[in-house]
Scaffold this motif. Sequence first.
Motif, short mmCIF file in Angstrom:
data_model
loop_
_atom_site.label_atom_id
_atom_site.label_comp_id
_atom_site.label_asym_id
_atom_site.label_seq_id
_atom_site.Cartn_x
_atom_site.Cartn_y
_atom_site.Cartn_z
N LYS A 24 0.83 -1.20 0.00
CA LYS A 24 0.00 0.00 0.00
C LYS A 24 0.87 1.26 0.00
O LYS A 24 0.61 2.20 -0.75
N GLU A 25 1.92 1.26 0.82
CA GLU A 25 2.86 2.39 0.87
C GLU A 25 3.51 2.62 -0.49
O GLU A 25 3.69 3.76 -0.91
N LYS A 26 3.87 1.55 -1.16
CA LYS A 26 4.56 1.65 -2.45
C LYS A 26 3.60 1.77 -3.61
O LYS A 26 4.01 1.95 -4.75
N ASN A 27 2.30 1.61 -3.32
CA ASN A 27 1.26 1.73 -4.35
C ASN A 27 1.50 0.75 -5.51
O ASN A 27 1.43 1.11 -6.69
N LEU A 28 1.77 -0.49 -5.14
CA LEU A 28 2.02 -1.53 -6.15
C LEU A 28 0.71 -2.25 -6.50
O LEU A 28 -0.08 -2.56 -5.62
N PRO A 29 0.51 -2.54 -7.78
CA PRO A 29 -0.72 -3.22 -8.22
C PRO A 29 -0.63 -4.74 -8.02
O PRO A 29 -0.37 -5.49 -8.96
N LEU A 30 -0.83 -5.17 -6.78
CA LEU A 30 -0.72 -6.58 -6.45
C LEU A 30 -2.00 -7.08 -5.80
O LEU A 30 -2.65 -6.37 -5.05
N THR A 31 -2.35 -8.32 -6.13
CA THR A 31 -3.44 -9.04 -5.48
C THR A 31 -2.80 -10.20 -4.74
O THR A 31 -1.85 -10.80 -5.24
N PHE A 32 -3.33 -10.53 -3.57
CA PHE A 32 -2.73 -11.58 -2.76
C PHE A 32 -3.67 -12.75 -2.57
O PHE A 32 -4.87 -12.58 -2.41
N VAL A 33 -3.10 -13.94 -2.60
CA VAL A 33 -3.77 -15.18 -2.24
C VAL A 33 -2.83 -15.92 -1.30
O VAL A 33 -1.64 -15.62 -1.24
N SER A 34 -3.38 -16.89 -0.58
CA SER A 34 -2.55 -17.58 0.40
C SER A 34 -3.21 -18.89 0.82
O SER A 34 -4.37 -19.14 0.48
N PRO A 35 -2.46 -19.69 1.58
CA PRO A 35 -3.11 -20.85 2.18
C PRO A 35 -4.22 -20.36 3.11
O PRO A 35 -4.28 -19.18 3.46
N GLN A 36 -5.07 -21.26 3.53
CA GLN A 36 -6.12 -20.90 4.49
C GLN A 36 -5.43 -20.45 5.78
O GLN A 36 -4.70 -21.21 6.39
#
Length: 146
Positions: A24-36
């Motif tokens: 958020k600070e770097k304003n990067l266009p990323l979406t995150f997924v992860s294990p449960q």
Amino acid sequence: MELTVYLAGEIHSSWRDEVKSLVKEKNLPLTFVSPQTEHDLSDDIGEKVLGEQPSKYYRDDAASSINNLRTQVLMNKADIVIALFGEEYKQWNTAMDATTAINLGKPLILVRPEKLIHPLKEISQKANVVTASVEQAMEVIEYIYQ
């Protein structure tokens, strides 16, 4: 260009929140997924879906099959995998996820503390990049956009 990042690693600390804050600070266009990351749901999902199991072995087996399916789907959709090896918890799932990323040909950033250099030497050698901190991992991803 938006990238999807699979955040593999232990679920008992707030490291994923730290990653999201840095992004958020770097304003990067990323979406995150992860294990449960909800531990009880991860353990209970087999019986929740398939019904009560006859023993702990079958309970774990049922949950594992559903958790592994979830991981496979989400990791296949990921562009990059970050695998964090923390110092406090056993890291079997992290090792499995890092190895899966390697086998799928997914770009892998390994985050591991200095005291785990020796035990993780083979996985580290197969990763694209090895860092000592989440901050360094995010700098690597930021560099993609520069």
